[in-house]
Design a protein around this motif. Structure first.
Motif, short mmCIF file in Angstrom:
data_model
loop_
_atom_site.label_atom_id
_atom_site.label_comp_id
_atom_site.label_asym_id
_atom_site.label_seq_id
_atom_site.Cartn_x
_atom_site.Cartn_y
_atom_site.Cartn_z
N ALA A 192 -13.41 2.00 -16.85
CA ALA A 192 -12.37 2.16 -15.99
C ALA A 192 -12.28 1.20 -15.19
N HIS A 193 -12.91 0.46 -14.63
CA HIS A 193 -13.14 -0.21 -13.91
C HIS A 193 -12.43 -1.72 -14.77
N ARG A 194 -12.88 -1.66 -15.81
CA ARG A 194 -12.09 -2.84 -16.59
C ARG A 194 -10.00 -2.38 -17.12
N ILE A 195 -10.00 -1.17 -17.37
CA ILE A 195 -8.63 -1.36 -17.53
C ILE A 195 -8.06 -1.39 -16.39
N GLN A 196 -8.68 -1.50 -15.08
CA GLN A 196 -8.07 -1.52 -13.87
C GLN A 196 -7.47 -2.55 -13.43
N ALA A 197 -8.34 -3.67 -14.28
CA ALA A 197 -8.12 -5.05 -13.79
C ALA A 197 -6.83 -5.38 -15.10
N VAL A 198 -7.29 -4.92 -16.29
CA VAL A 198 -6.13 -4.63 -17.18
C VAL A 198 -4.65 -4.34 -16.71
N GLY A 199 -4.47 -3.31 -16.20
CA GLY A 199 -3.29 -2.94 -15.36
C GLY A 199 -2.66 -3.88 -15.07
N ARG A 200 -3.89 -4.35 -13.90
CA ARG A 200 -3.22 -5.44 -12.22
C ARG A 200 -2.56 -6.61 -12.86
N VAL A 201 -3.30 -6.96 -14.50
CA VAL A 201 -2.62 -8.13 -15.05
C VAL A 201 -1.35 -7.49 -15.26
N LEU A 202 -0.77 -7.26 -16.54
CA LEU A 202 -0.02 -6.22 -16.58
C LEU A 202 1.19 -6.00 -15.66
N VAL A 203 1.22 -5.22 -14.53
CA VAL A 203 1.40 -4.84 -13.50
C VAL A 203 2.88 -6.17 -13.07
N VAL A 204 2.91 -6.88 -13.05
CA VAL A 204 3.11 -8.15 -12.76
C VAL A 204 4.27 -8.70 -13.52
N SER A 205 4.03 -8.23 -15.03
CA SER A 205 4.62 -9.31 -15.98
C SER A 205 6.04 -9.87 -15.41
N PHE A 206 6.53 -8.01 -14.91
CA PHE A 206 7.96 -8.34 -14.87
C PHE A 206 8.62 -8.94 -13.92
N PHE A 207 8.16 -9.47 -13.33
CA PHE A 207 8.24 -10.40 -11.69
C PHE A 207 7.71 -11.52 -12.21
N VAL A 255 -2.09 -9.84 -6.89
CA VAL A 255 -2.10 -8.75 -7.20
C VAL A 255 -3.28 -8.78 -8.10
N VAL A 256 -3.52 -10.07 -8.93
CA VAL A 256 -4.03 -10.35 -10.63
C VAL A 256 -5.29 -10.08 -9.81
N ILE A 257 -5.96 -10.47 -8.90
CA ILE A 257 -7.57 -11.30 -8.28
C ILE A 257 -7.58 -10.13 -7.28
N GLY A 258 -6.94 -9.34 -7.21
CA GLY A 258 -7.36 -7.83 -5.97
C GLY A 258 -7.61 -8.33 -4.22
N MET A 259 -7.01 -9.39 -3.95
CA MET A 259 -7.14 -10.15 -2.97
C MET A 259 -5.50 -9.17 -1.80
N LYS A 260 -6.12 -8.32 -0.68
CA LYS A 260 -4.37 -7.77 -0.14
C LYS A 260 -3.13 -7.77 -0.56
N SER A 261 -3.77 -6.83 -1.98
CA SER A 261 -3.40 -6.17 -3.82
C SER A 261 -2.63 -4.60 -3.04
N ARG A 262 -3.30 -4.37 -1.72
CA ARG A 262 -2.47 -2.79 -1.27
C ARG A 262 -1.08 -3.49 -1.44
N GLY A 263 -1.24 -4.37 0.26
CA GLY A 263 -0.32 -4.76 1.14
C GLY A 263 0.93 -5.63 -0.22
N VAL A 264 0.56 -6.88 -0.95
CA VAL A 264 1.85 -7.08 -1.51
C VAL A 264 2.31 -6.14 -2.49
N ALA A 265 1.29 -5.42 -3.00
CA ALA A 265 2.08 -4.23 -3.99
C ALA A 265 2.55 -3.30 -3.23
N LEU A 266 2.78 -2.88 -2.52
CA LEU A 266 4.08 -2.08 -1.74
C LEU A 266 4.91 -3.07 -1.27
#
Length: 357
Positions: A192-207, A255-266
């Motif tokens: 689950a943790h690995r899937i979540q990390a891959v998801g973080r990478v993909l979620v910024v693709s459009f940006f 977002v990819v490295i998971g630093m301040k990712s909650r605020g940045v994602a918002l």
């Protein structure tokens, strides 16, 4: 009497007021941010906000699948024509492919919305499979914007899938915890943790696509003074484009490295929502009687279409954007996980997170 007289000053109104003020005042070591957080928590039930945000995020991420399934159902003849335009020559495929789209998307969306257990996981896998197949079915594999936006939605589905897997690991095991069952839960948690990390990478693709292309088009359209008018790529335009691109790339990196990712994602979710409302106002086309030139769709570039077709086109991309917003909100709700800079010591726990019995 002497005891009463000695105690009298402490029971005076001014003394009581001083005691109350001393008790109410926060310790001087608390920062402004902490004081603001305490004030917000005193006025808003953050548990309820968290639960509602989870529901909203899940609804938004499946919105594009529900909208597309409804289009298949109510505009089946147009979808058959779309299959012919996409290059499918067999008349049988003109019918079978829209039916496949209707079945996969509707079943996947219903499973995701109806279940937080294995059913929800199956729904995520169905929709992920559809995301892979979708660009090829419509002949849009060469459309980078289409593909990267689909990748962003896939990232959101992976983050949701990761959360569902973690819920299963938190569920109590019947009959005690055997060594095999404990190892299975441990392996599922790691997956689950690995899937979540891959998801973080993909979620910024459009940006990343926006940073590479959209910032240039927007910067060139500005009037920045002599030598930098609309359509002119002067030094002012280049500077604006460079700064915007660097800002977007920096936010994506966080977002990819998971630093301040909650605020940045918002921040990215709010930006994406406002951009979708501005760029794809599909409701406005419903009240128009003029024709429009189709842009941004491989195989239909330059086609003159009526207002209703243009509204349908913009509605599709609007709900694609809403699913991207939902994907980012999932990251806000569930956080980046332990494979990140923020939560490497363990994910943040919310009281509103439920376990599946």
């Amino acid at each position: 009497i002497s005891s009463r007289l000695w105690c009298a000053p402490s029971s005076s109104p001014m003394s009581s007021l001083k005691v109350q003020l001393t008790q109410a005042a926060p310790p001087p070591s608390i920062s402004f941010v902490e004081r603001y957080k305490v004030a917000v928590e005193a006025r808003i039930n953050l548990k309820h906000v968290h639960r509602r945000l989870q529901v909203v995020a899940k609804l938004l991420i499946v919105a594009t699948f529900v909208e597309d399934a409804l289009r298949m159902l109510f505009k089946f003849d147009q979808q058959q024509q779309s299959m012919e335009i996409a290059g499918w020559t067999s008349p049988a495929l003109h019918t079978l492919l829209p039916l496949l789209s209707l079945a996969v998307q509707s079943c996947g969306a219903l499973l995701v919305l109806a279940s937080s257990g294995v059913g929800g996981e199956v729904g995520c896998y169905l929709l992920l499979g559809w995301c892979v197949w979708h660009p090829f079915m419509y002949g849009q594999a060469g459309n980078r914007e289409f593909v990267l936006e689909t990748a962003t939605i896939s990232g959101g589905l992976l983050i949701l899938l990761s959360h569902l897997l973690l819920l299963r690991t938190k569920a109590p095991l019947l009959g005690g915890v055997s060594a095999a069952a404990a190892q299975e839960q441990k392996d599922r948690t790691a997956t689950a943790h690995r899937i979540q990390a891959v998801g973080r990478v993909l979620v910024v693709s459009f940006f990343l696509y926006v940073a590479a292309t959209k910032t240039h088009a927007w910067s060139v359209s500005l009037s920045l003074g002599p030598g930098d008018g609309p359509g002119v790529w002067g030094w002012g335009t280049r500077t604006v484009e460079l700064l915007l691109s660097l800002l977007i790339l920096y936010l994506c990196w966080l977002v990819v490295i998971g630093m301040k990712s909650r605020g940045v994602a918002l921040l990215l979710a709010v930006t994406m929502f406002l951009a979708a409302v501005w760029m794809h106002p599909w409701c406005l086309f419903l009240f128009s009687s003029r024709t429009y030139t189709m842009q941004g769709v491989v195989g239909m570039e330059g086609f003159e279409v009526d207002a209703f077709t243009m509204a349908d086109h913009h509605r599709y991309f609007f709900f694609q954007s809403m699913s991207t917003v939902g994907a980012l909100l999932l990251l806000v709700v569930h956080g980046p996980g332990p494979l990140s800079a923020d939560e490497q010591d363990g994910p943040l726990e919310f009281a509103s997170e439920k376990t599946v019995a």
